[in-house]
Write a protein that holds these residues in place. Sequence first.
Motif, PDB file in Angstrom:
ATOM      1  N   ARG A  82      47.228   7.067  25.338  1.00 47.89           N
ATOM      2  CA  ARG A  82      45.801   7.364  25.510  1.00 47.89           C
ATOM      3  C   ARG A  82      45.504   8.841  25.265  1.00 47.89           C
ATOM      4  N   VAL A  83      46.452   9.521  24.639  1.00 44.33           N
ATOM      5  CA  VAL A  83      46.318  10.977  24.485  1.00 44.33           C
ATOM      6  C   VAL A  83      45.025  11.354  23.766  1.00 44.33           C
ATOM      7  N   GLU A  84      44.725  10.619  22.682  1.00 47.43           N
ATOM      8  CA  GLU A  84      43.538  10.975  21.888  1.00 47.43           C
ATOM      9  C   GLU A  84      42.235  10.734  22.649  1.00 47.43           C
ATOM     10  N   ASN A 139      45.951  16.886  17.649  1.00 46.51           N
ATOM     11  CA  ASN A 139      47.386  16.814  17.312  1.00 46.51           C
ATOM     12  C   ASN A 139      48.297  17.469  18.357  1.00 46.51           C
ATOM     13  N   PRO A 140      48.191  17.068  19.616  1.00 40.30           N
ATOM     14  CA  PRO A 140      49.118  17.622  20.616  1.00 40.30           C
ATOM     15  C   PRO A 140      50.554  17.262  20.254  1.00 40.30           C
ATOM     16  N   GLN A 141      51.478  18.169  20.618  1.00 42.60           N
ATOM     17  CA  GLN A 141      52.876  17.971  20.221  1.00 42.60           C
ATOM     18  C   GLN A 141      53.653  17.311  21.359  1.00 42.60           C
ATOM     19  N   CYS A 142      53.331  16.052  21.618  1.00 43.78           N
ATOM     20  CA  CYS A 142      53.938  15.346  22.752  1.00 43.78           C
ATOM     21  C   CYS A 142      55.466  15.278  22.601  1.00 43.78           C
ATOM     22  N   GLY A 143      55.942  15.225  21.368  1.00 46.07           N
ATOM     23  CA  GLY A 143      57.385  15.099  21.146  1.00 46.07           C
ATOM     24  C   GLY A 143      58.186  16.237  21.751  1.00 46.07           C
ATOM     25  N   ILE A 144      57.608  17.427  21.812  1.00 49.08           N
ATOM     26  CA  ILE A 144      58.354  18.570  22.355  1.00 49.08           C
ATOM     27  C   ILE A 144      57.815  18.996  23.723  1.00 49.08           C
ATOM     28  N   CYS A 145      56.960  18.168  24.287  1.00 49.73           N
ATOM     29  CA  CYS A 145      56.302  18.554  25.546  1.00 49.73           C
ATOM     30  C   CYS A 145      57.283  18.433  26.728  1.00 49.73           C
ATOM     31  N   PRO A 146      57.341  19.460  27.564  1.00 46.55           N
ATOM     32  CA  PRO A 146      58.299  19.434  28.677  1.00 46.55           C
ATOM     33  C   PRO A 146      57.948  18.413  29.763  1.00 46.55           C
ATOM     34  N   VAL A 147      56.716  17.887  29.745  1.00 41.09           N
ATOM     35  CA  VAL A 147      56.336  16.955  30.822  1.00 41.09           C
ATOM     36  C   VAL A 147      56.010  15.562  30.284  1.00 41.09           C
ATOM     37  N   LYS A 148      56.471  15.265  29.085  1.00 39.71           N
ATOM     38  CA  LYS A 148      56.081  13.981  28.477  1.00 39.71           C
ATOM     39  C   LYS A 148      56.553  12.782  29.310  1.00 39.71           C
ATOM     40  N   LYS A 149      57.695  12.928  29.992  1.00 41.79           N
ATOM     41  CA  LYS A 149      58.201  11.789  30.774  1.00 41.79           C
ATOM     42  C   LYS A 149      57.319  11.505  31.989  1.00 41.79           C
ATOM     43  N   LEU A 150      56.517  12.479  32.375  1.00 39.85           N
ATOM     44  CA  LEU A 150      55.646  12.308  33.542  1.00 39.85           C
ATOM     45  C   LEU A 150      54.192  12.107  33.137  1.00 39.85           C
ATOM     46  N   CYS A 151      53.928  12.098  31.849  1.00 33.93           N
ATOM     47  CA  CYS A 151      52.541  12.122  31.374  1.00 33.93           C
ATOM     48  C   CYS A 151      52.003  10.699  31.199  1.00 33.93           C
ATOM     49  N   VAL A 152      50.964  10.379  31.948  1.00 37.24           N
ATOM     50  CA  VAL A 152      50.364   9.035  31.898  1.00 37.24           C
ATOM     51  C   VAL A 152      49.755   8.779  30.526  1.00 37.24           C
ATOM     52  N   ALA A 153      49.034   9.748  29.992  1.00 37.80           N
ATOM     53  CA  ALA A 153      48.367   9.545  28.697  1.00 37.80           C
ATOM     54  C   ALA A 153      49.392   9.266  27.599  1.00 37.80           C
ATOM     55  N   PHE A 154      50.527   9.973  27.624  1.00 34.56           N
ATOM     56  CA  PHE A 154      51.566   9.771  26.623  1.00 34.56           C
ATOM     57  C   PHE A 154      52.168   8.376  26.780  1.00 34.56           C
ATOM     58  N   ARG A 155      52.467   8.021  28.032  1.00 36.69           N
ATOM     59  CA  ARG A 155      53.098   6.725  28.296  1.00 36.69           C
ATOM     60  C   ARG A 155      52.186   5.573  27.874  1.00 36.69           C
ATOM     61  N   LEU A 171      49.457  25.853  23.466  1.00 38.78           N
ATOM     62  CA  LEU A 171      50.504  25.717  22.438  1.00 38.78           C
ATOM     63  C   LEU A 171      50.936  24.283  22.165  1.00 38.78           C
ATOM     64  N   VAL A 172      50.921  23.427  23.171  1.00 40.89           N
ATOM     65  CA  VAL A 172      51.500  22.081  23.009  1.00 40.89           C
ATOM     66  C   VAL A 172      50.447  20.992  23.206  1.00 40.89           C
ATOM     67  N   CYS A 173      49.767  21.025  24.336  1.00 35.68           N
ATOM     68  CA  CYS A 173      48.793  19.970  24.658  1.00 35.68           C
ATOM     69  C   CYS A 173      47.424  20.388  24.123  1.00 35.68           C
ATOM     70  N   THR A 174      47.362  20.531  22.811  1.00 34.94           N
ATOM     71  CA  THR A 174      46.168  21.071  22.148  1.00 34.94           C
ATOM     72  C   THR A 174      45.095  19.983  21.996  1.00 34.94           C
ATOM     73  N   THR A 201      44.047  16.109  32.866  1.00 34.82           N
ATOM     74  CA  THR A 201      43.494  14.759  32.662  1.00 34.82           C
ATOM     75  C   THR A 201      44.489  13.893  31.887  1.00 34.82           C
ATOM     76  N   ARG A 202      45.236  14.514  30.980  1.00 38.39           N
ATOM     77  CA  ARG A 202      46.221  13.736  30.215  1.00 38.39           C
ATOM     78  C   ARG A 202      47.441  13.392  31.071  1.00 38.39           C
ATOM     79  N   ILE A 203      47.965  14.383  31.771  1.00 36.61           N
ATOM     80  CA  ILE A 203      49.174  14.103  32.567  1.00 36.61           C
ATOM     81  C   ILE A 203      48.881  13.020  33.608  1.00 36.61           C
ATOM     82  N   PHE A 204      47.722  13.132  34.261  1.00 33.26           N
ATOM     83  CA  PHE A 204      47.408  12.184  35.350  1.00 33.26           C
ATOM     84  C   PHE A 204      46.596  10.978  34.862  1.00 33.26           C
TER      85      PHE A 204
HETATM   86 FE1  SF4 Z   1      49.838  16.718  26.602  1.00 37.39          FE
HETATM   87 FE2  SF4 Z   1      51.010  14.670  27.796  1.00 37.39          FE
HETATM   88 FE3  SF4 Z   1      51.343  15.047  25.209  1.00 37.39          FE
HETATM   89 FE4  SF4 Z   1      52.428  16.713  26.958  1.00 37.39          FE
HETATM   90  S1  SF4 Z   1      52.935  14.568  26.676  1.00 37.39           S
HETATM   91  S2  SF4 Z   1      51.361  17.275  25.064  1.00 37.39           S
HETATM   92  S3  SF4 Z   1      50.895  16.746  28.547  1.00 37.39           S
HETATM   93  S4  SF4 Z   1      49.450  14.566  26.225  1.00 37.39           S
END
Ligand code: SF4
Length: 398
Positions: free
Chosen positions: A245-247, A226-242, A220-223, A157-160
Amino acid sequence: MARRTPNSELQTPQLKRLVPRLLDWFSANARDLPWRRTCDPYAIWVSEIMLQQTQVKTVMPYWERWMRELPTIEAAAKASPAKIHKLWEGLGYYTRVRNLQKAAQVIVETHGGKFPESFDEVLALPGIGRYTAGAICSIAFNQPTPILDGNVIRVLTRIFGIAENPKEKKNNAQLWQLAEGLVAKASKGRDSALRCPDAAARRPYHCSYLNQSLMELGALVCTPRNPQCGICPVKKLCVAFRESRVEELPNLGKRKTATVRRFAAFVVEQDGIFLVRQRPAGIVNAHLWEFPNVEITGVKSSPKLAAKEIFGITPVRIEPLCTIKHSITRYRITLETFRVQLGGRSSTSSHSKHSKSGTHESRPSEKFGVWLTPAKLDSLALTSAHRKILKRLDTKAT
Ligand code: SF4
C-alpha cells in the motif's frame, strides 16, 4: 478503503523494534550536513527555519553565509532589516527571516542572549511552532520532544499503515503520539556511540539521532515517489510495504488546484538608472525590492493599460523584454516584463545626478518609487523573479 489505525497496545512492540533499527541506520547513513557538526541551538534553529519549504542543497550555502555574517544570536538581533533580507534573498517565505530576527531580539532581551532550553520557552518564540521547537530541543539538547512534518508524516503513515487523512485533527494527534512514543523509547537508549558532535560536549544524543533518522529516512529512502523499500532499514516492520500500500500513503485527500495568475512588470530606465520600489509591510515578499508591476486582470487586460494604471500616463513606448514563470504556494505566475518609455525622451534631465548612495535626484516619477543605479539595486534584496529581470537587463553592477 479506510483501515483501522493501530491502537497503542499494538504500537508498543513495534515502536520498540523500530527505534534501534532507525538509530543504527542513521548512524551509518546520515548525510554530513554542516549543521549536524554542532549542537549549538542557534545554528540548528537557523537551519530548521531555512529548511522549512526548502531543500537541503539549496539551504547549505545560505546557512553557511548566514552563520559567517551573523555568527551569534546578538548579531542576528542587531542586524539591519536590509541585511537579513539580503542574506535570505532567494529562499522565499520572507516572514521566516523577520520572525527569526524578532525571536533573536526576544532571546537577547528576555533570556540574556542564551537560547532557552525549556520546550515551552522555545515554543513561545516568534516563528517557532511545535515541530521546530521539538526539532531544536531534541537536536540541540537531546530532549525527548517529538517532531512531525511532511517527511515524518509520510514515514509514520506508511510504517503504521494509517489510511486516514493525516491532516485531520484526530489522525494528526495520533501521529504526534507515535512520534512521541518513538523519541521517548530512544531516550532510554544506552548506546555510547551516539553522542553530541561538539567535541566539548560529548553527551549522549539518542533523541537527536532518532528524530533526525525520521527526517533523513523521509528525505532519502521513504520519498514521496519511488520510495526505496528494498534498502529501507524498517521494511520488515512496515505495514504499507507488507500490504503493498506504499503508493496509497499518506492519504492527503484532494490537492487544491493551482491558480494561474498573470502580472506585468515595467522597466523604466533613464541615464542608466532604474525606477524601482520596495514592497510594503504586511504583504507577500514584504520589504523586498522590485520593478513596478501589477496583476493583469479583466479590466486592465493589456500591458499598456496596466502601465497606465501604475504610472497614471499612457507610455510613449512599450516593448517586451522577457517572460518569467514561477510558483508561489498554489499560484502559477507568469510575469511579462516590458521596457517602458514614459516621457518624450528616453534619456532626460541633463542636470540629474547620481548620489553617493546610488539613489538618483531630480527625476520624474518619484511617487512611483525611487531611481537606483544597477550597483545599488544589486546590493539590495530583490524577489527572485525581479532578480532575474535585473540579470536579463545585462547591466554591470559597478
Ligand atoms: Fe517507506 Fe515502508 Fe518503504 Fe521503508 S519500507 S521506504 S518505511 S514505505
